[in-house]
Design a protein around this motif. Structure first.
Motif, PDB file in Angstrom:
ATOM      1  N   TRP A 225       0.938  -1.174  -0.210  1.00  0.00           N
ATOM      2  CA  TRP A 225      -0.091   0.188   0.054  1.00  0.00           C
ATOM      3  C   TRP A 225       0.979   1.301  -0.226  1.00  0.00           C
ATOM      4  O   TRP A 225       1.868   1.335   0.678  1.00  0.00           O
ATOM      5  CB  TRP A 225      -1.087  -0.118   1.366  1.00  0.00           C
ATOM      6  CG  TRP A 225      -1.957  -1.110   0.961  1.00  0.00           C
ATOM      7  CD1 TRP A 225      -2.009  -2.403   1.671  1.00  0.00           C
ATOM      8  CD2 TRP A 225      -3.286  -0.740   0.385  1.00  0.00           C
ATOM      9  NE1 TRP A 225      -3.411  -2.882   1.216  1.00  0.00           N
ATOM     10  CE2 TRP A 225      -3.958  -2.122   0.351  1.00  0.00           C
ATOM     11  CE3 TRP A 225      -3.929   0.111  -0.540  1.00  0.00           C
ATOM     12  CZ2 TRP A 225      -5.188  -2.344  -0.081  1.00  0.00           C
ATOM     13  CZ3 TRP A 225      -5.207   0.314  -0.948  1.00  0.00           C
ATOM     14  CH2 TRP A 225      -5.829  -1.166  -0.876  1.00  0.00           C
TER      15      TRP A 225
ATOM     16  N   VAL B 219       0.780   5.690  -0.145  1.00  0.00           N
ATOM     17  CA  VAL B 219       0.023   6.925   0.036  1.00  0.00           C
ATOM     18  C   VAL B 219       1.011   8.094  -0.461  1.00  0.00           C
ATOM     19  O   VAL B 219       2.279   8.094  -0.499  1.00  0.00           O
ATOM     20  CB  VAL B 219      -0.371   7.174   1.511  1.00  0.00           C
ATOM     21  CG1 VAL B 219       1.043   7.483   2.248  1.00  0.00           C
ATOM     22  CG2 VAL B 219      -1.380   8.373   1.572  1.00  0.00           C
TER      23      VAL B 219
ATOM     24  N   ALA C 121      -4.111   7.055  -2.872  1.00  0.00           N
ATOM     25  CA  ALA C 121      -3.556   6.195  -2.303  1.00  0.00           C
ATOM     26  C   ALA C 121      -3.878   4.857  -3.272  1.00  0.00           C
ATOM     27  O   ALA C 121      -4.805   5.156  -4.155  1.00  0.00           O
ATOM     28  CB  ALA C 121      -4.221   5.795  -0.982  1.00  0.00           C
TER      29      ALA C 121
ATOM     30  N   TYR D 188      -2.173   0.495  -4.222  1.00  0.00           N
ATOM     31  CA  TYR D 188      -1.486  -0.622  -3.911  1.00  0.00           C
ATOM     32  C   TYR D 188      -0.631  -1.090  -5.242  1.00  0.00           C
ATOM     33  O   TYR D 188      -1.217  -1.190  -6.393  1.00  0.00           O
ATOM     34  CB  TYR D 188      -2.061  -1.557  -3.180  1.00  0.00           C
ATOM     35  CG  TYR D 188      -2.759  -2.423  -3.903  1.00  0.00           C
ATOM     36  CD1 TYR D 188      -2.717  -3.576  -4.916  1.00  0.00           C
ATOM     37  CD2 TYR D 188      -4.329  -2.386  -4.036  1.00  0.00           C
ATOM     38  CE1 TYR D 188      -3.475  -4.424  -5.467  1.00  0.00           C
ATOM     39  CE2 TYR D 188      -5.364  -3.172  -4.676  1.00  0.00           C
ATOM     40  CZ  TYR D 188      -4.965  -3.929  -5.452  1.00  0.00           C
ATOM     41  OH  TYR D 188      -5.675  -4.909  -6.414  1.00  0.00           O
TER      42      TYR D 188
ATOM     43  N   LEU E 245      -0.334   6.651   6.243  1.00  0.00           N
ATOM     44  CA  LEU E 245      -1.092   5.318   5.961  1.00  0.00           C
ATOM     45  C   LEU E 245      -0.791   4.665   7.003  1.00  0.00           C
ATOM     46  O   LEU E 245       0.116   4.749   7.666  1.00  0.00           O
ATOM     47  CB  LEU E 245      -0.153   4.594   4.664  1.00  0.00           C
ATOM     48  CG  LEU E 245      -0.226   3.441   4.568  1.00  0.00           C
ATOM     49  CD1 LEU E 245      -1.819   2.961   4.056  1.00  0.00           C
ATOM     50  CD2 LEU E 245       0.527   2.770   3.708  1.00  0.00           C
TER      51      LEU E 245
ATOM     52  N   PRO F  51      -5.565  -1.754   5.468  1.00  0.00           N
ATOM     53  CA  PRO F  51      -4.831  -0.274   5.146  1.00  0.00           C
ATOM     54  C   PRO F  51      -5.854   0.609   5.838  1.00  0.00           C
ATOM     55  O   PRO F  51      -7.317   0.305   5.710  1.00  0.00           O
ATOM     56  CB  PRO F  51      -4.721  -0.410   3.801  1.00  0.00           C
ATOM     57  CG  PRO F  51      -5.712  -1.170   3.300  1.00  0.00           C
ATOM     58  CD  PRO F  51      -5.981  -2.241   4.312  1.00  0.00           C
TER      59      PRO F  51
ATOM     60  N   LEU G 278      -6.328   5.104   5.726  1.00  0.00           N
ATOM     61  CA  LEU G 278      -5.974   6.471   5.569  1.00  0.00           C
ATOM     62  C   LEU G 278      -6.293   7.521   6.765  1.00  0.00           C
ATOM     63  O   LEU G 278      -7.357   7.567   7.081  1.00  0.00           O
ATOM     64  CB  LEU G 278      -6.265   7.065   4.150  1.00  0.00           C
ATOM     65  CG  LEU G 278      -5.782   6.164   2.996  1.00  0.00           C
ATOM     66  CD1 LEU G 278      -6.313   7.119   1.826  1.00  0.00           C
ATOM     67  CD2 LEU G 278      -4.252   6.376   2.924  1.00  0.00           C
TER      68      LEU G 278
END
Length: 1017
Positions: free
Chosen positions: A98, A100, A106, A108, A135, A143, A145
């Motif tokens: 992942w 950011v 964002a 992956y 992240l 994950p 944010l």
């Protein structure tokens, strides 16, 4: 494995003695020179296979321990990374890294497929432009944010979207998040601008100031803190939080077991020298140590003193760390600690640092002295003395803490500065050799120290001191003097003068004293007689030691001595024979400086490349360098000791290195599996994971250039990798240092690529396999070979038919020529017969006319002989070439020119001789030429004739220009030759043109289609 590693847990014993001015760790460094795109590292993570992933602002890079694989934004490639700045990465589920970015972006990156999938973010578009996000990966690798000052977004897998609904908690109204953390019990802790929030996923309850629904002690303890930027609970239950209060950062800990609470900002400030700093966070490593990171901050918490200790930036030395800010610490599966800084990526492993580097200090000193360590001497209580060149004598206890005692205090009072060597007598007295022939003696009985400067030393530095079994003392000096102190009468006398500086005095088990010099070899002293009974020096026949001098000597066992001289020299005491081990026998270097033997019969050496151990009986060698926690230093000659507890210490030009040999050997380890990190086909990279999923890699006939990159994906331990391409390699080979194997041309066939590491017994561990098939080109397949065979047979058959046809044609041609010759000879003979009859009739009645007939008979006979010779020459296989024909023309021309005394000039194209011209046409061309030249030169008596023979526009051309006049006059011989020329030209399909104006004559012949198709390739 060529450098065995040991696990030495020294955090509890080693940290407390280090000051701010020296670092107890050996750091490895990666920067732009090593392949990083930038040295400003944002984040780092390790995937499930073991690859390290490094995020800089503009690129994501994969590292396998040897090389980097770089991923950036690429135009017109939708699966490449976004064109934005990377701010953080974290490893999630299913090989997803992942990521950011600046703003609120964002997605992956798939670590096996190497493609990027952007995620949707359900947030107000305006907020996307104004805010930043962080992240967070939870304990289940989900994950999140953290949109700073806005919201915490969870991930919806089905919708590929981050939104507030997918977060497991709802924050209190107007509480804006700054930080997210999950503890070992899976509770979520959210730092906000209004304080700390806890969410219990089991009870679905939130606790915070004013609503502590679960009476959580941490919520209560930190209730007064707002604007919380960090929160963490260590494994001892102590919580750490930081918050900003009136632009001042408050760093607080609270221990729920004892209720003890403490603010740390001032102590951390003192640790960094009261410089400005900002703390980003607290990291707990697997060994429970706590580390503080941030701007101008990299420190750990000393467990004993409970004080932060700063790891300072920019200290001298190759293995220190440099930073202005430390972003994060990441612990990989080997317990390596990766440190992200703005000046590169650093790595260290405190648990596997098998040696300690100890600075030269006195108790209470602010920092270490930078002095040359010259010798060691152990006391009865386990402490030991360290002599230095510049600051005299120092002492350490068995825990490596600097101490003072009567010996060191008296040394300082005596202003002892440049000490070279030490020795403790049986009576407890300590002797020290000094610069300029000085001698310092500590007398245990009276607890006093005397300084002597005796004439016997001639002001030459005393480099070595040793006491023999009789109680006498031997002292070796800089100028090569060997001085004996006789204990019975306490006298000093020079016993021997050697040809070099005395670098080492060593007593063996039998009581002999061995003397090493820098340029006069090695000698053995018998202290019973004061005689030198053995001498070993470099010689021309190779039976001596390998260098002019020797740095050190040690007894390996009762019958074997080892000498450090241009490598290792092994001396049998029984046979007095020497043999050698050096770089040509796998020793890493010939520059051996100090020697020692441990309890396991391993010979230890310090050298210019690190520390080396060698088991002579098992013929096993190990080499320890920076990757093993052994710093590369400049070691001092004759500066070593083996302590009673088994530890060994070696002096350097600024400190000393100490380790326990028992910690430097590992047995029974499992070698790692070898990973194929990259696979290049014709210089183009292929996805390794896709290749590994195939039963067999099928390559085309032109796809035969391979480069395979290998890695053990271990970053602290170093293992040799071996490989074999079954079907090509007959045996296993060691991978080069680049960890790359290159096959520039792989023949068609089936192959099995194998790679593995060995254990300490030499057995292979798990073998990595790849089945590879390189197809044969179509011209090497069975069907093509069969068709080719049939085609070749058909071609050979046709060639043979053509050959036979040509032979028949040549035979027919020669038969025709022979037939023509026979007819011509027959006609000529008939003419000769008729003329002979007429001449016989006329001989009586008309003698003059009879002579004319006889002359004509003579001419015809000569013509017949000449014609027969020409025809026979033409059909001779040896003359079956244009070159021979042209030579024949030249011979005829020279003969007729000389005979008639006329000038005939012949010019021809130099390449004419290489033409493949039909045999019949060659003969006709020759006969036409001879007839023409005969007419012009012999019959018409032309003064000068020019001949040009060319091959132009696929025509053989003969051009003759002559001064012959009256060519058209009536002459039987002339007319006969003209008729012959026309007849032969017509037979050859040529065009003959004869022109004469009464003064000059030109004969032109053009012969088409002269090339023999049967012989032209």
């Amino acid at each position: 494995m060529n450098r065995l590693l040991a696990i030495l847990i020294f955090l509890n014993t080693g940290f407390k003695g280090f000051t701010q001015a020296e670092n107890p760790f050996v750091f490895s460094y990666l920067g732009k020179r090593d392949g990083l795109v930038s040295e400003n590292i944002e984040s780092v993570a390790q995937d499930d296979r073991g690859f390290m992933w490094i995020a800089t602002f503009s690129a994501l890079q994969r590292y396998d321990g040897k090389r980097f694989l770089t991923f950036t934004h690429r135009k017109n490639q939708p699966t490449s990374l976004p064109d934005a700045g990377i701010r953080g990465i974290g490893m999630g589920k299913n090989n997803r890294m992942w990521m950011v970015y600046n703003g609120i972006q964002a997605g992956y990156f798939h670590t096996e497929k190497h493609n990027y999938i952007p995620a949707n973010i359900n947030l107000n578009e305006l907020a996307k432009e104004r805010l930043e996000s962080g992240l967070f990966i939870d304990n289940q690798k989900n994950p999140y944010l953290v949109v700073l000052g806005k919201a915490v977004l969870g991930y919806d897998e089905k919708a590929n979207t981050f939104n507030e609904k997918s977060a497991p908690f709802i924050l209190p109204a107007q509480w804006r998040p700054n930080h997210l953390y999950q503890d070992a019990s899976d509770n979520f802790w959210i730092g906000t601008d209004s304080g700390l929030v806890k969410f219990n996923p089991k009870t679905k309850k939130a606790s915070y100031r004013g609503n502590n629904s679960e009476n959580d002690p941490y919520i209560a303890a930190f209730s007064s803190m707002k604007r919380i930027s960090f929160f963490f609970i260590d494994r001892f239950g102590r919580a750490w939080a930081s918050a900003w209060d009136d632009n001042i950062q408050v760093i607080r800990s609270h221990d729920v077991r004892t209720g003890f609470e403490k603010d740390w900002q001032h102590e951390i400030g003192r640790a960094v020298g009261d410089d400005y700093y900002e703390m980003y966070g607290v990291t707990e490593l697997g060994d429970s140590t706590l580390w503080f990171t941030g701007q101008n901050l990299y420190a750990y918490l000393n467990e004993f003193s409970q004080q932060p200790v700063s790891i300072q930036s920019n200290l001298p030395g190759q293995f220190s760390i440099r930073y202005d800010k430390v972003g994060m610490l990441y612990e990989d599966r080997e317990k390596n600690i990766w440190i992200t800084t703005n000046k590169g990526l650093y790595r260290f492993n405190p648990a596997s640092q098998i040696s300690k580097t100890i600075g030269i200090r006195r108790p209470g000193s602010k920092g270490p002295f930078k002095v040359d360590v010259t010798d060691f001497l152990e006391a009865d209580n386990g402490s030991f003395y360290v002599s230095t060149w510049g600051h005299g004598l120092f002492a350490y206890d068995k825990n490596l803490q600097p101490i003072e005692d009567d010996v060191t205090r008296q040394s300082q009072l005596k202003k002892e500065g440049m000490a070279w060597c030490m020795m403790r007598r049986a009576n407890g007295d300590i002797w020290r050799g000094l610069q300029h022939g000085g001698l310092m003696i500590y007398r245990q009985k009276t607890n006093t120290t005397d300084f002597l400067n005796l004439p016997v030393f001639s002001k030459s530095t005393i480099r070595q001191i040793i006491e023999d079994k009789f109680g006498n003392i031997w002292l070796g000096t800089q100028n090569g003097s060997l001085v004996k102190f006789t204990a019975a009468n306490e006298s000093f006398n020079v016993v021997h003068r050697l040809g070099g500086l005395v670098s080492r005095l060593y007593e063996d088990k039998q009581g002999f004293i061995w003397i090493c010099t820098d340029r006069d070899g090695v000698r053995r002293l018998n202290p019973a007689s004061d005689s030198l009974d053995r001498y070993y020096v470099r010689n021309s026949n190779g039976t001596g030691i390998r260098d002019n001098g020797a740095a050190d000597i040690v007894q390996y066992n009762d019958s074997l001595m080892v000498i450090a001289s241009g490598g290792l020299n092994f001396l049998s005491l029984n046979t007095n024979r020497l043999w050698y081990l050096g770089t040509d026998n796998f020793l890493p270097t010939n520059q051996i400086i100090n020697l020692a033997v441990d309890d396991s019969n391993r010979l230890w050496m310090v050298s210019d490349v690190g520390v080396i151990s060698y088991n002579y009986l098992k013929r096993m060698m190990s080499w320890y360098m920076i990757d093993d926690g052994v710093p590369s230093s400049t070691y001092s000659i004759a500066s070593s000791i083996r302590l009673k507890d088994g530890r060994m210490a070696f002096g350097t030009v600024e400190n000393f290195v100490i380790f326990d040999p028992a910690d430097m050997s590992v047995s029974g380890y499992t070698p790692p599996e070898v990973a194929i990190s990259e696979f290049h086909l014709l210089a183009e990279p292929l996805h390794v994971d896709s290749l590994k999923s195939l039963d067999k890699i099928l390559l085309g006939p032109d796809e035969n250039s391979l480069t395979i990159s290998l890695s053990t994906l271990t970053y602290n331990s170093s293992f040799d990798i071996y490989y074999q391409l079954e079907g090509l390699d007959k045996e296993w080979k060691k991978v080069p240092k680049t960890n790359q194997i290159v096959y520039n041309y792989l023949p068609p066939g089936n192959y099995i690529f194998k790679a593995a590491c060995k254990d300490e017994t030499g057995k292979f561990g798990k073998i990595t396999l790849l089945n590879i098939h390189v197809a044969s080109p179509f011209y090497r397949t069975w069907w093509f070979i069969s068709l080719a065979g049939l085609l070749i047979s058909a071609i050979l058959f046709l060639i043979d038919r053509q050959r036979q046809a040509r032979l028949r044609k040549v035979h027919a041609m020669r038969s025709g020529i022979g037939q023509s010759l026979a007819e011509e000879v027959n006609n000529t003979l008939q003419n000769i017969h008729v003329l002979s009859e007429i001449a016989g009739i006329k001989s009586d009645t008309q003698p003059a006319q009879s002579k004319d007939y006889i002359q004509e008979i003579k001419i015809k006979s000569r013509y017949m002989v000449t014609a027969m010779n020409d025809v026979l020459w033409s059909i001779d296989p040896h003359n079956d070439s244009m070159e021979k024909t042209l030579n024949r023309i030249q011979e005829f021309t020279q003969e007729i020119s000389a005979k008639s005394e006329r000038i005939v000039n012949v010019s021809m194209d130099p390449g004419m001789g290489k033409l493949k011209i039909d045999m019949k046409k060659r003969m006709e061309f020759l006969m036409i030429y001879k007839a023409a030249i005969t007419n012009l030169v012999e019959i018409l008596k032309a003064e000068e004739t020019d001949v040009q023979i060319d091959y132009v526009k696929k025509m053989l051309q003969l051009r003759i220009f002559s001064t012959a006049a009256n060519y058209n006059r009536i002459n039987p011989a002339l007319s006969a030759n003209n008729e012959e020329m026309k007849t032969r030209a017509a037979s050859a399909g040529a065009v003959l043109d004869i022109q004469s104006d009464g003064n000059r004559t030109a004969i032109l012949l053009s012969m088409k289609r002269v090339i023999d198709a049967h012989v032209v390739s």
